[in-house]
Every structure is written in C-alpha cells, then in structure tokens.
Design an enzyme around this catalytic site. Sequence first.
Site, PDB file in Angstrom:
ATOM      1  N   GLY A  46       0.754  -1.110   0.006  1.00 36.64           N
ATOM      2  CA  GLY A  46      -0.059   0.020   0.005  1.00 36.64           C
ATOM      3  C   GLY A  46       0.767   1.323  -0.095  1.00 36.64           C
ATOM      4  O   GLY A  46       1.951   1.132   0.524  1.00 36.64           O
ATOM      5  N   GLN A  51       2.946   9.928   1.140  1.00 39.25           N
ATOM      6  CA  GLN A  51       4.343   9.394   1.283  1.00 39.25           C
ATOM      7  C   GLN A  51       5.065   9.705   0.139  1.00 39.25           C
ATOM      8  O   GLN A  51       6.362   9.511   0.329  1.00 39.25           O
ATOM      9  CB  GLN A  51       4.106   7.729   1.328  1.00 39.25           C
ATOM     10  CG  GLN A  51       3.451   7.162   2.602  1.00 39.25           C
ATOM     11  CD  GLN A  51       3.355   5.685   2.613  1.00 39.25           C
ATOM     12  OE1 GLN A  51       2.280   5.282   1.998  1.00 39.25           O
ATOM     13  NE2 GLN A  51       4.438   4.747   3.157  1.00 39.25           N
ATOM     14  N   CYS A  92       5.252   0.112   7.326  1.00 34.81           N
ATOM     15  CA  CYS A  92       5.164   1.145   6.558  1.00 34.81           C
ATOM     16  C   CYS A  92       6.381   1.231   5.591  1.00 34.81           C
ATOM     17  O   CYS A  92       7.492   1.428   6.148  1.00 34.81           O
ATOM     18  CB  CYS A  92       4.801   2.382   7.343  1.00 34.81           C
ATOM     19  SG  CYS A  92       4.284   3.810   6.551  1.00 34.81           S
ATOM     20  N   LEU A  93       6.201   1.779   4.308  1.00 31.20           N
ATOM     21  CA  LEU A  93       7.106   2.139   3.578  1.00 31.20           C
ATOM     22  C   LEU A  93       8.177   3.478   4.061  1.00 31.20           C
ATOM     23  O   LEU A  93       9.094   3.766   3.970  1.00 31.20           O
ATOM     24  CB  LEU A  93       6.815   2.053   2.293  1.00 31.20           C
ATOM     25  CG  LEU A  93       6.616   0.953   1.337  1.00 31.20           C
ATOM     26  CD1 LEU A  93       5.947   1.236   0.085  1.00 31.20           C
ATOM     27  CD2 LEU A  93       7.764   0.072   1.297  1.00 31.20           C
ATOM     28  N   HIS A 134      -4.787   2.184   7.204  1.00 33.10           N
ATOM     29  CA  HIS A 134      -3.454   2.307   7.347  1.00 33.10           C
ATOM     30  C   HIS A 134      -3.085   3.496   6.241  1.00 33.10           C
ATOM     31  O   HIS A 134      -2.615   4.588   6.760  1.00 33.10           O
ATOM     32  CB  HIS A 134      -2.494   1.326   7.157  1.00 33.10           C
ATOM     33  CG  HIS A 134      -1.007   1.643   7.243  1.00 33.10           C
ATOM     34  ND1 HIS A 134      -0.081   1.082   8.125  1.00 33.10           N
ATOM     35  CD2 HIS A 134      -0.499   2.509   6.250  1.00 33.10           C
ATOM     36  CE1 HIS A 134       0.861   1.505   7.933  1.00 33.10           C
ATOM     37  NE2 HIS A 134       0.946   2.329   6.811  1.00 33.10           N
ATOM     38  N   GLU A 135      -3.438   3.354   5.199  1.00 30.80           N
ATOM     39  CA  GLU A 135      -3.231   4.374   3.841  1.00 30.80           C
ATOM     40  C   GLU A 135      -4.030   5.633   4.265  1.00 30.80           C
ATOM     41  O   GLU A 135      -3.540   6.890   4.034  1.00 30.80           O
ATOM     42  CB  GLU A 135      -3.509   3.690   2.740  1.00 30.80           C
ATOM     43  CG  GLU A 135      -2.624   2.593   2.296  1.00 30.80           C
ATOM     44  CD  GLU A 135      -1.130   2.726   2.693  1.00 30.80           C
ATOM     45  OE1 GLU A 135      -0.658   3.938   2.436  1.00 30.80           O
ATOM     46  OE2 GLU A 135      -0.595   1.478   2.900  1.00 30.80           O
ATOM     47  N   HIS A 138      -2.473   7.940   6.442  1.00 31.79           N
ATOM     48  CA  HIS A 138      -1.335   8.717   5.939  1.00 31.79           C
ATOM     49  C   HIS A 138      -2.031  10.001   5.295  1.00 31.79           C
ATOM     50  O   HIS A 138      -1.393  11.132   5.493  1.00 31.79           O
ATOM     51  CB  HIS A 138      -0.760   8.027   4.822  1.00 31.79           C
ATOM     52  CG  HIS A 138       0.131   6.962   5.198  1.00 31.79           C
ATOM     53  ND1 HIS A 138       1.555   7.421   5.747  1.00 31.79           N
ATOM     54  CD2 HIS A 138       0.518   5.774   5.150  1.00 31.79           C
ATOM     55  CE1 HIS A 138       2.321   6.240   6.174  1.00 31.79           C
ATOM     56  NE2 HIS A 138       1.588   5.327   5.669  1.00 31.79           N
TER      57      HIS A 138
HETATM   58  C1  QAP Z   1       0.830  -0.788   4.882  1.00 32.96           C
HETATM   59  O1  QAP Z   1       2.858  -1.259   4.177  1.00 32.96           O
HETATM   60  C2  QAP Z   1       0.381  -1.931   5.711  1.00 32.96           C
HETATM   61  O2  QAP Z   1       9.444  -1.953   6.767  1.00 32.96           O
HETATM   62  C3  QAP Z   1       1.743  -1.104   3.769  1.00 32.96           C
HETATM   63  O3  QAP Z   1      11.390  -2.596   5.340  1.00 32.96           O
HETATM   64  C4  QAP Z   1       1.478  -2.809   6.147  1.00 32.96           C
HETATM   65  O4  QAP Z   1       3.574  -1.851   2.028  1.00 32.96           O
HETATM   66  C5  QAP Z   1      -0.731  -2.172   5.979  1.00 32.96           C
HETATM   67  C6  QAP Z   1       7.534  -2.443   3.827  1.00 32.96           C
HETATM   68  C7  QAP Z   1       1.052  -4.176   6.882  1.00 32.96           C
HETATM   69  C8  QAP Z   1      -1.279  -3.299   6.658  1.00 32.96           C
HETATM   70  C9  QAP Z   1      -0.284  -4.296   7.145  1.00 32.96           C
HETATM   71  C10 QAP Z   1       7.929  -2.250   5.127  1.00 32.96           C
HETATM   72  C11 QAP Z   1       8.608  -2.993   2.957  1.00 32.96           C
HETATM   73  C12 QAP Z   1       6.471  -2.292   3.280  1.00 32.96           C
HETATM   74  C13 QAP Z   1       9.232  -2.236   5.412  1.00 32.96           C
HETATM   75  C14 QAP Z   1       4.037  -1.756   3.302  1.00 32.96           C
HETATM   76  C15 QAP Z   1      10.262  -2.605   4.584  1.00 32.96           C
HETATM   77  C16 QAP Z   1       9.927  -2.626   3.431  1.00 32.96           C
HETATM   78  C17 QAP Z   1       5.235  -1.830   4.065  1.00 32.96           C
HETATM   79 CO    CO Z   2       2.307   3.555   5.571  1.00 30.12          CO
END
Ligand code: QAP
Ligand code: CO
Length: 168
Positions: A46, A51, A92-93, A134-135, A138
């Site tokens: 996401g 972001q 989270c990215l 979550h998004e 943001h």
């Molecule tokens: C949000 O998160 C999300 O720490 C999206 O080193 C996450 O795409 C919603 C990512 C979990 C619900 C559940 C995170 C990539 C990606 C990191 C992501 C990383 C590399 C996170």
């Molecule tokens: Co995020």
Amino acid sequence: MAVLNILEFPDPRLRTVAREVAQVTEQTRKLIDDMFDTMYAAPGIGLAASQVDVHQRLLVIDISEDHNDPMVFINPKVTVLDPELGEYDEGCLSVPGFYETVNRPRRISVTALDRDGKEFTREIDGLLAICLQHEIDHLDGKLFVDYISPLKRQRIRKKLEKSHRQRA
Ligand code: QAP
Ligand code: CO
C-alpha cells in the site's frame, strides 16, 4: 512511469493533511501509475500520495502475491461496519524495518472514486481493511507509530534519524 522518492519518519511533511482531489485527470492517472511503480519496486502492499510528498487524497493498494490486483482509492470515506477490533503487525514504507501491533476495526465500508473518477462503494475486511485504514491515516497525517507507546516511537525515530545521517 517512474519510481518516486518515499518520505520517511520523522519527516514533518508526513504530517500534512491531504486535500480532496477536485477532478480526476490525466495528471492524476500519471501520479497513480508512478505510485504503483514506486510501491511494486519497494516492494509494498500500500502507498498513499502523502508518502511521495503529494498531499492529495489518493492511495494505491495491491495485496495480491503476484502484483496483479491494483486498487485505487481517490477521496476515500470509511464507515465502520463492526466495532470489533483486530490486531495486526503493521509495517510502513515510510518506517522501513519496523513492525508493531496495531488494533483497527475489522469490517468497514468504503466509498471512493476509481481511476476513471467513477464512484464505488464496497464492504471490506481482512488485510485489505487493515491496509486501507493504514493508508487513509497517511492522508490525515497519521502514521502507525502514533498508536504505539511514546518510548517505542522515540526508539524508532532515533534509529531512523541515525540511518538517514549515515545515508547523507
Ligand atoms: C501498509 O505497508 C500495511 O518495513 C503497507 O523494510 C502494512 O507496504 C498495511 C515495507 C501491513 C497493513 C499491514 C515495510 C517494505 C512495506 C518495511 C507496506 C520494509 C520494506 C510496507
Ligand atoms: Co504506511
């Protein structure tokens, strides 16, 4: 198509409250395509426009294994269908390398515009419901680390600030 730079916590720009998209145009669709490129490259499931430092109410999600289910939500509005909360270890990215447990409503309804500017409403549960909430956070300048203890948040902030200094 382009991979955009992703802002990282504690960048103050992530605290900006995004504005509604007035009209879905070719420019909006270009941004959406670049956001998918950026999210798939990461890789992530996401990404909100906030972001990538674009403060418009727009986000992309693809929770499929094969990156073949791109979903776009423009000006999303959520209603909670069931107050029951579920917990999930969120990442989270914009907070790379850190995962913490967050509780959110399990079942929601969302009304949004698609990439053609057409309104749709759907009921959502599971990982998609978590990711969508979550998004949308943001877009309101909120991050998942806002739900954890101040001590944990401070530790994450210090570690990320250190890695940003080393990168610079
Ligand atoms: C949000 O998160 C999300 O720490 C999206 O080193 C996450 O795409 C919603 C990512 C979990 C619900 C559940 C995170 C990539 C990606 C990191 C992501 C990383 C590399 C996170
Ligand atoms: Co995020």
